[in-house]
Enzyme design. Structure first.
Site, mmCIF file in Angstrom:
data_model
loop_
_atom_site.group_PDB
_atom_site.id
_atom_site.type_symbol
_atom_site.label_atom_id
_atom_site.label_comp_id
_atom_site.label_asym_id
_atom_site.label_seq_id
_atom_site.Cartn_x
_atom_site.Cartn_y
_atom_site.Cartn_z
ATOM 1 N N GLY A 201 0.873 -1.172 0.000
ATOM 2 C CA GLY A 201 0.000 0.000 0.000
ATOM 3 C C GLY A 201 0.911 1.222 0.000
ATOM 4 O O GLY A 201 1.881 1.287 0.778
ATOM 5 N N GLN A 346 -5.586 -8.912 -2.475
ATOM 6 C CA GLN A 346 -5.618 -7.890 -1.418
ATOM 7 C C GLN A 346 -7.044 -7.602 -0.959
ATOM 8 O O GLN A 346 -7.283 -7.301 0.207
ATOM 9 C CB GLN A 346 -4.961 -6.587 -1.891
ATOM 10 C CG GLN A 346 -3.450 -6.641 -1.997
ATOM 11 C CD GLN A 346 -2.984 -7.067 -3.371
ATOM 12 O OE1 GLN A 346 -3.705 -7.779 -4.087
ATOM 13 N NE2 GLN A 346 -1.800 -6.648 -3.761
ATOM 14 N N ASP A 387 -1.687 4.816 -6.153
ATOM 15 C CA ASP A 387 -0.248 4.680 -5.925
ATOM 16 C C ASP A 387 0.524 5.867 -6.450
ATOM 17 O O ASP A 387 1.610 6.176 -5.966
ATOM 18 C CB ASP A 387 0.267 3.387 -6.556
ATOM 19 C CG ASP A 387 -0.190 2.212 -5.729
ATOM 20 O OD1 ASP A 387 -1.346 1.774 -5.908
ATOM 21 O OD2 ASP A 387 0.586 1.764 -4.861
ATOM 22 N N LYS A 398 -4.021 -0.323 -8.250
ATOM 23 C CA LYS A 398 -3.940 -1.764 -8.452
ATOM 24 C C LYS A 398 -4.576 -2.198 -9.770
ATOM 25 O O LYS A 398 -5.636 -1.702 -10.147
ATOM 26 C CB LYS A 398 -4.638 -2.453 -7.265
ATOM 27 C CG LYS A 398 -4.695 -3.952 -7.275
ATOM 28 C CD LYS A 398 -3.366 -4.612 -7.464
ATOM 29 C CE LYS A 398 -2.303 -4.184 -6.474
ATOM 30 N NZ LYS A 398 -0.925 -4.579 -6.900
HETATM 31 O O1 MRU Z 1 0.487 -3.941 -4.684
HETATM 32 P P1 MRU Z 1 -0.116 -3.243 -3.511
HETATM 33 O O2 MRU Z 1 -0.922 -4.128 -2.653
HETATM 34 O O3 MRU Z 1 0.908 -2.436 -2.749
HETATM 35 O O4 MRU Z 1 -1.118 -2.186 -4.160
HETATM 36 C C1 MRU Z 1 -1.826 -1.335 -3.329
HETATM 37 C C2 MRU Z 1 -2.807 -0.470 -4.028
HETATM 38 O O5 MRU Z 1 -2.940 -0.495 -5.240
HETATM 39 C C3 MRU Z 1 -3.569 0.501 -3.183
HETATM 40 O O6 MRU Z 1 -4.832 0.738 -3.703
HETATM 41 C C4 MRU Z 1 -2.791 1.832 -3.130
HETATM 42 O O7 MRU Z 1 -1.461 1.626 -2.771
HETATM 43 C C5 MRU Z 1 -3.402 2.794 -2.201
HETATM 44 S S1 MRU Z 1 -3.133 2.391 -0.542
HETATM 45 C C6 MRU Z 1 -3.838 3.577 0.418
#
Ligand code: MRU
Length: 489
Positions: A201, A346, A387, A398
């Site tokens: 995240g 997730q 992200d 994601k």
């Molecule tokens: O690959 P991840 O699990 O790190 O991806 C996370 C996401 O895509 C979240 O939606 C994003 O980081 C926002 S977290 C507040």
């Protein structure tokens, strides 16, 4: 021990000058937004610092002699209320109100005062707390001290914390089966935890990396602290390319490399990482409040989300899930539709778990079912995290987020992105310049026949025109996000 009852103000100390003596007072004045009148430290996050009298009673027993609490260099000593893990709570002191923003860390000065004091003060918030003055006024010894609010309905998740000279994370690869805290003792362990999504995240990655740099300096000490911190920054920058929070946090730490004397670098880096965590917690609360304005009047509010942008993805409150937690606190009924989020689950493993922990009803759907839910009008709105958000509003999140946005657009359902300022990248003009992480095809090829190839981009980019609004700590914004730009209003 938890003490929720009424307490009393037992001592007041004013720091005359930086490094100067602590003057004991029988009365003083707290000034809102500033601190203790006449104290050398004013404003910012640390407007006032507090310690617990019971801790000093215990220290006297442990050391075999009384220790002057002025050695701690805190402003207020309270008795009868526990300060441990009180971040975000409001303490009434006489007619004043102080919001606790975090735990204060003992430094080398403690050992100069009494050898061994630093270690003795390290665990469990024993060194006290700091906070901001919400309401000022006169204070005097003997004033009543009491918590003014019940804790929020749930504690924030302690996703990433500094603990006993190491970075402590919730190992998210073990959820939902096992809630396991893991201590990361080296920079390599922090880097691997980020790469394997044990901590994940965007905001949580940034905070973990900031602590990782502090860890390197801490372990090395002067004269190698700076070099170790530099190397740590380089290693951590190679972990995952998409979340801009990672690079923002590393750059913020790097600013200290040349401005802080090497013998104080480890402490300064740790303080800065603590500050990032505290800012993130405050940001999550503000995003939660800002998000209330996009919720419809209908009950329950039916929200679809993708991946996990909750407490587990941040310092503790979340982004996309923060408005849902804030709504729950206001007694608003919520019904969450959570995409499973292939290939690493997730949504299934993390969002479903953390919402269930909070008592918010959640149903899981396979990613491919989101379009059907939207076209049938089964949900009122979509909220996802991010992200990296480019200057024009194109938003990386994601993989699978784009499909949801396209379907929401076709169905005429509002699609919101919730993210802190640290996720905005104004140096990247649009989504085409956002680096998208590609992960091993093995994550996709589970149960696939031998010889089949895979493609595993971890993120996709949703064009700004598919996004209804961006829920941030500065309100619900639209491009060009003037409120978040440096110097912008
Ligand atoms: O690959 P991840 O699990 O790190 O991806 C996370 C996401 O895509 C979240 O939606 C994003 O980081 C926002 S977290 C507040």
């Amino acid at each position: 021990m938890t003490r929720e009852g009424n307490g009393v103000l037992e001592a007041i100390f004013r720091k005359r000058a930086h490094g100067g003596p602590m003057d004991p007072l029988t009365e003083g004045r707290l000034v809102a937004g500033e601190g203790l009148a006449g104290n050398a430290d004013q404003g910012g996050h640390r407007q006032v610092t507090l310690i617990e009298a019971e801790v000093w009673d215990a220290l006297a027993r442990e050391f075999g002699h009384p220790i002057d609490p002025a050695a701690r260099r805190a402003n207020l000593m309270v008795r009868g209320v526990s300060l441990k893990e009180t971040r975000g709570r409001v303490l009434g002191i006489g007619s004043c109100r102080v919001r606790i923003l975090g735990e204060t860390r003992p430094c080398e000065l403690m050992d100069q005062a009494v050898q061994g004091l630093r270690n003795a003060l390290s665990p469990d918030w024993r060194a006290g707390a700091f906070g901001e003055v919400l309401e000022g006024g006169p204070i005097a010894l003997g004033d009543p001290v009491a918590w003014q609010e019940k804790p929020m309905m749930r504690p924030p998740f302690d996703t990433v914390r500094w603990d006993k000279d190491s970075v402590r994370i919730i190992d998210q690869t073990r959820l939902p089966g096992v809630l396991e805290y893991r201590r990361l003792e080296t920079v390599e362990e922090v880097a691997e935890a980020i790469e394997t999504l044990a901590v994940r995240g965007a905001p949580a990655i940034g905070i973990a990396a900031a602590y990782g740099v502090a860890l390197a300096a801490h372990r090395a000490r002067a004269p190698e602290a700076k070099e170790a911190a530099r190397k740590a920054r380089e290693r951590l920058a190679r972990t995952r390319p998409t979340a801009v929070n990672l690079f923002g946090a590393l750059d913020r730490q790097a600013e200290l490399f040349d401005t802080v004397p090497e013998d104080r670098l480890a402490v300064a880096l740790l303080r800065e990482a603590d500050r990032m965590l505290e800012e993130d917690l405050e940001t999550g609360r503000r995003i939660g409040l800002a998000g209330q304005s996009v919720l419809p009047d209908r009950r329950p509010v039916r929200v679809l989300t993708h991946c996990n942008a909750g407490g587990l993805a941040t310092g503790g409150w979340g982004t996309a899930l923060a408005p849902l937690y804030a709504a729950q606190d206001r007694g608003i009924e919520i019904d969450v539709w959570a995409d499973e989020t292939r290939p690493l689950g997730q949504g299934r493993r993390l969002t479903a778990w953390e919402l269930a922990q909070a008592g918010i009803p959640v149903r899981l759907l396979v990613d491919g079912a989101a379009a059907s839910a939207l076209m049938r009008g089964a949900v009122d709105l979509v909220i996802v995290g991010a992200d990296r958000i480019a200057a024009n509003g194109d938003t990386a999140n994601k993989i699978g987020t784009l499909s949801v946005a396209l379907a929401a657009h076709a169905a005429g359902i509002p699609f919101y992105v919730a993210a802190p300022a640290t996720t905005f990248d104004f140096a990247t003009p649009d989504g085409s310049a956002i680096p998208v992480e590609e992960r091993s095809e093995r994550e996709v090829l589970v149960d696939a026949p031998p010889g089949v190839r895979g493609w595993n981009p971890a993120f996709d980019v949703t064009p700004f025109r598919l996004i209804t609004g961006w829920i941030t700590e500065a309100g619900v914004l639209m491009p060009p996000f003037a409120a978040l730009r440096p110097g912008g209003t």
